[in-house]
Design a protein around this motif. Structure first.
Motif, PDB file in Angstrom:
ATOM      1  N   ASP A   1       0.843  -1.197   0.000  1.00  0.00           N
ATOM      2  CA  ASP A   1       0.000   0.000   0.000  1.00  0.00           C
ATOM      3  C   ASP A   1       0.878   1.247   0.000  1.00  0.00           C
ATOM      4  OD1 ASP A   1      -2.682  -1.028   0.085  1.00  0.00           O
ATOM      5  OD2 ASP A   1      -2.238  -1.733   2.118  1.00  0.00           O
ATOM      6  N   ILE A   2       0.608   2.152  -0.923  1.00  0.00           N
ATOM      7  CA  ILE A   2       1.316   3.435  -0.987  1.00  0.00           C
ATOM      8  C   ILE A   2       0.445   4.485  -0.295  1.00  0.00           C
ATOM      9  CG2 ILE A   2       2.263   5.224  -2.482  1.00  0.00           C
ATOM     10  CD1 ILE A   2       3.830   2.625  -2.583  1.00  0.00           C
ATOM     11  N   PRO A   3       0.943   5.086   0.790  1.00  0.00           N
ATOM     12  CA  PRO A   3       0.139   6.096   1.492  1.00  0.00           C
ATOM     13  C   PRO A   3       0.031   7.387   0.682  1.00  0.00           C
ATOM     14  CG  PRO A   3       2.328   5.951   2.464  1.00  0.00           C
ATOM     15  CD  PRO A   3       2.239   4.841   1.456  1.00  0.00           C
ATOM     16  N   ALA A   4      -0.988   8.165   0.990  1.00  0.00           N
ATOM     17  CA  ALA A   4      -1.217   9.422   0.262  1.00  0.00           C
ATOM     18  C   ALA A   4      -0.028  10.365   0.391  1.00  0.00           C
ATOM     19  CB  ALA A   4      -2.496  10.098   0.790  1.00  0.00           C
ATOM     20  N   THR A   5       0.670  10.312   1.547  1.00  0.00           N
ATOM     21  CA  THR A   5       1.801  11.225   1.765  1.00  0.00           C
ATOM     22  C   THR A   5       2.988  10.905   0.869  1.00  0.00           C
ATOM     23  OG1 THR A   5       2.520   9.787   3.577  1.00  0.00           O
ATOM     24  CG2 THR A   5       1.167  11.710   4.148  1.00  0.00           C
ATOM     25  N   TRP A   6       2.994   9.698   0.254  1.00  0.00           N
ATOM     26  CA  TRP A   6       4.101   9.321  -0.639  1.00  0.00           C
ATOM     27  C   TRP A   6       3.801   9.650  -2.099  1.00  0.00           C
ATOM     28  CZ3 TRP A   6       6.657   3.961   0.805  1.00  0.00           C
ATOM     29  CH2 TRP A   6       7.144   4.026   2.116  1.00  0.00           C
ATOM     30  N   ALA A   7       2.555   9.854  -2.436  1.00  0.00           N
ATOM     31  CA  ALA A   7       2.162  10.026  -3.833  1.00  0.00           C
ATOM     32  C   ALA A   7       2.925  11.177  -4.473  1.00  0.00           C
ATOM     33  CB  ALA A   7       0.656  10.265  -3.918  1.00  0.00           C
TER      34      ALA A   7
ATOM     35  N   GLN B   1       6.079  11.380  -5.183  1.00  0.00           N
ATOM     36  CA  GLN B   1       7.444  11.597  -4.701  1.00  0.00           C
ATOM     37  C   GLN B   1       8.343  10.413  -5.093  1.00  0.00           C
ATOM     38  OE1 GLN B   1       7.990  13.521  -0.785  1.00  0.00           O
ATOM     39  NE2 GLN B   1       5.873  12.902  -0.365  1.00  0.00           N
TER      40      GLN B   1
ATOM     41  N   ARG C   1       1.672   6.430  -6.982  1.00  0.00           N
ATOM     42  CA  ARG C   1       0.291   6.868  -6.746  1.00  0.00           C
ATOM     43  C   ARG C   1      -0.221   6.207  -5.474  1.00  0.00           C
ATOM     44  NH1 ARG C   1       0.676   5.420 -12.137  1.00  0.00           N
ATOM     45  NH2 ARG C   1       0.490   7.157 -13.630  1.00  0.00           N
ATOM     46  N   GLN C   2      -1.147   6.862  -4.816  1.00  0.00           N
ATOM     47  CA  GLN C   2      -1.743   6.300  -3.606  1.00  0.00           C
ATOM     48  C   GLN C   2      -2.488   5.008  -3.943  1.00  0.00           C
ATOM     49  OE1 GLN C   2      -4.624   8.815  -1.710  1.00  0.00           O
ATOM     50  NE2 GLN C   2      -5.052   7.361  -0.058  1.00  0.00           N
ATOM     51  N   GLY C   3      -2.396   4.020  -3.019  1.00  0.00           N
ATOM     52  CA  GLY C   3      -3.135   2.775  -3.198  1.00  0.00           C
ATOM     53  C   GLY C   3      -2.215   1.589  -3.411  1.00  0.00           C
TER      54      GLY C   3
END
Length: 686
Positions: free
Chosen positions: A311-317, A319, A361-363
């Motif tokens: 899972d990619i958190p929103a704070t990483w999107a 970057q 991307r988030q998700g």
């Protein structure tokens, strides 16, 4: 007259091991051989220690050989070799001119062969740079009664008579001559010389990364069906190196084309199994990091894919991310959401790839890795701390880092065991059966030795079970060729790679077991344990001083009959007692101790400790065990195992804990079971 004398002297040809500063084995019949100009010439060898002359007539090709009686250790002495310079006997009343060579500064003592792969080759300085190498090199001036000779690296498809030495002959040990010599061999010699007070001769013939079968003769190796096809190819090798290379390139190109056409998951050059939308529900699970051979694919070589969804958190999107995979053996192509983000073809190199911001991307996101294992171990071989994904700009922040350790999905795309063996490049290749025996041992056969020390096995770990047969075959091969029951001492492989965290299967442990079985069942054979002096990240331990010391202790006790402690604890048996297993040992000394050398206070009394042993029940699943010292036995148990049937100790590439005896010598790794290992079938003939 000087010019004429120089030309005449060239008629006597000697191998490099017959030179000034040489050491001959004491109290034996030591062969000396060479060549003169032609067949039928008389040769006289005179030894100064007894003023005795030995006479022989040269045979075909001018070859001659004599055996000289050697006294107790001592020297220096001289050996004079002469032959008539003319074609006919001298006229009456005249002395005939002699072709003469005098070998000066000859010592009589103990002669040992130092051989193996890179851990025996590893020099004090040079590429080795052992611990305190500058101090040790300076100290070498204190041992002029140690003499050394270092052989050049040469291969040959047929047995050779001539041998090439680094410096054309024996050298007196000194700070100038020792830097490029075998460190393990040197420290073995130092410890012998200190105790025996006699000259010591050390012959180093070794080559890094080489296989045991390369050091074994055709006659002996043919007894093992696995090697017969390879030996036949050696005998068919073209004489010309360029022809050898051309033949290999043609065969190898065809081989890889066959594999490429057979690999699953590839279509028109596209890697289908990298697709994040791929349904991988039927794929198996493979714990990572870990060698694939030890976590579910025993004996595997080929192509395997591993995948993990995160899972990619929103704070990483949006970057950049850093993907750290640690070391991978051998080659990889790595994808993030179906896009290649890196590939590396270097064995055991750590992988760190950047995932560009536009892919993040988030998700849900899928990491897919195509791993090509071309031989021996394969997979993600680094530590769990090296397997993670993080924000590139803040990767040191624990909150910005996610571990990727754990179960990954896997599927095999190509199993090389389904195909004929890969062609071997024989052009200049030392890893071909017999070729190092032919070139680096056969010319030495006959030189009077006391024995040999052997540090090798790393290159044979993927066929560790076969090594149970191969190593004794090689040792007996050398003894047969020399016509001597040579004493033979083995360095058991040191610990290497990441520290064990949970009980594991291990090719290195199986190779160590093969070495131990050889030492236990072959007469005049001993072993030195090195399970505590290896390094996590370097296959070449720097503490060669202790390697040499432990080898020397074994030789002093078993060859020379000295009353010295020479072995760490060796498990000799066990019995099951009410949910526990009691282990009994030889070579305990005054008691056991753990890793703190300063604390011997508990010797002889009960001590409980955790994590040094593993224990299993009938299901053959091992758990970390508790242990208690009771006199000269150790009792082992685990809460998870109500009916124990087997114990293992040190059964890992790099076990996390070591037990010692009171003489500061480590316990040898062992297992009480004989369950099939992961290398059981890897050395069988096809």
């Amino acid at each position: 007259m000087l010019m004429i004398a120089s030309a005449v002297q060239a008629q006597i040809q000697l191998q490099p091991m017959f030179s000034d500063n040489m050491v001959l084995q004491q109290q034996t019949k030591a062969p000396i051989w060479g060549k003169v100009a032609k067949e039928g010439k008389p040769v006289t060898v005179t030894t100064s220690w007894n003023k005795r002359s030995y006479q022989i007539v040269s045979q075909a090709g001018g070859r001659w050989k004599v055996e000289v009686e050697t006294p107790k250790a001592g020297g220096p002495y001289e050996i004079t070799i002469s032959t008539p310079a003319g074609e006919a006997p001298a006229a009456s009343g005249q002395l005939q001119a002699l072709d003469k060579k005098i070998l000066h500064n000859v010592l009589i003592g103990e002669v040992w062969l130092c051989t193996g792969q890179s851990n025996m080759e590893m020099p004090l300085a040079g590429w080795g740079k052992i611990d305190d190498y500058e101090k040790e090199i300076a100290n070498a001036d204190n041992y002029p009664d140690i003499r050394i000779i270092n052989m050049k690296k040469v291969i040959s498809p047929v047995p050779r008579e001539d041998i090439a030495a680094m410096n054309e002959g024996w050298e007196v040990c000194s700070s100038k001559t020792i830097p490029e010599f075998s460190a393990a061999g040197y420290f073995f010699g130092v410890n012998l010389q200190k105790t025996l007070k006699v000259p010591v001769g050390l012959i180093a013939t070794n080559w890094g990364g080489t296989l045991a079968e390369s050091w074994t003769s055709e006659e002996s190796l043919m007894k093992m069906p696995y090697f017969r096809d390879a030996i036949a190819k050696v005998k068919q090798m073209p004489a010309d190196l360029d022809a050898q290379r051309a033949q290999y390139e043609k065969e190898d190109k065809a081989y890889w084309q066959t594999l490429k056409e057979s690999e699953k998951g590839v279509e028109s050059g596209r890697y289908l199994w990298a697709d994040p939308e791929l349904n991988d529900q039927t794929w198996g699970l493979l714990p990572q990091p870990g060698k694939v051979e030890e976590t579910g694919l025993s004996g595997f070589d080929g192509v395997v894919w591993i995948r993990k969804t995160i899972d990619i958190p929103a704070t990483w999107a949006g970057q950049d991310l850093t993907l750290s995979l640690g070391a991978i053996d051998d080659e990889d192509v790595t994808f993030f959401n179906g896009v290649e983000v890196g590939h590396t073809e270097s064995w055991f190199a750590p992988r760190t790839y950047t995932i560009p911001a536009e892919l993040v991307r988030q998700g849900k996101a899928t990491i897919a890795i195509r791993i090509m294992d071309t031989g021996a171990d394969g997979g993600l071989t680094g530590g769990a701390d090296q397997l993670f994904i993080s924000l590139s700009k803040d990767k040191d922040n624990a909150g910005a880092k996610r571990s990727l350790a754990g179960d990954w999905k896997y599927r095999v795309a190509l199993d090389m065991r389904d195909f004929p063996p890969r062609p071997v490049n024989m052009a200049g290749n030392p890893n071909v059966p017999t070729v190092l025996y032919n070139s680096m041992l056969n010319p030495l056969v006959g030189y009077a030795l006391k024995g040999a020390i052997w540090y090798q096995g790393e290159s044979n770990v993927d066929r560790a079970f076969q090594y149970r047969e191969l190593l004794p075959v090689m040792i007996n091969d050398w003894r047969t060729k020399w016509g001597l029951n040579l004493d033979f001492y083995i360095v058991q492989l040191a610990n290497f790679m990441r520290k064990e965290t949970v009980p594991e299967e291990s090719t290195w442990a199986e190779l160590r077991e093969a070495q131990m079985l050889t030492a236990q069942h072959l007469d005049h054979t001993g072993i030195a344990c090195a399970i505590d002096i290896g390094m996590d990240n370097d296959i070449h331990p720097k503490n060669k001083q202790e390697v040499g010391r432990r080898l020397a202790l074994a030789a002093l006790a078993q060859t020379y009959g000295k009353k010295v402690a020479y072995s760490g604890p060796v498990c000799r048996g066990y019995k099951v007692e009410e949910g526990k297993i009691r282990l009994s040992f030889d070579h305990v000394g005054k008691g056991f101790r753990l890793e703190s050398k300063a604390d011997n206070s508990y010797q002889g009394r009960a001590l409980e400790f955790d994590g040094y042993f593993n224990i299993a029940g009938p299901d053959r699943k091992f758990y970390s065990a508790k242990a208690r010292v009771e006199g000269q036995t150790i009792v082992v148990w685990a809460d998870e195992v109500s009916f124990p049937v087997a114990v293992r100790y040190g059964w890992a590439n790099n076990p996390k804990s070591v037990v010692y005896n009171s003489d500061d010598l480590p316990m040898f790794p062992f297992r009480t079971d004989d369950w099939p290992g992961i290398t059981l079938h890897t050395g069988e003939a096809r």
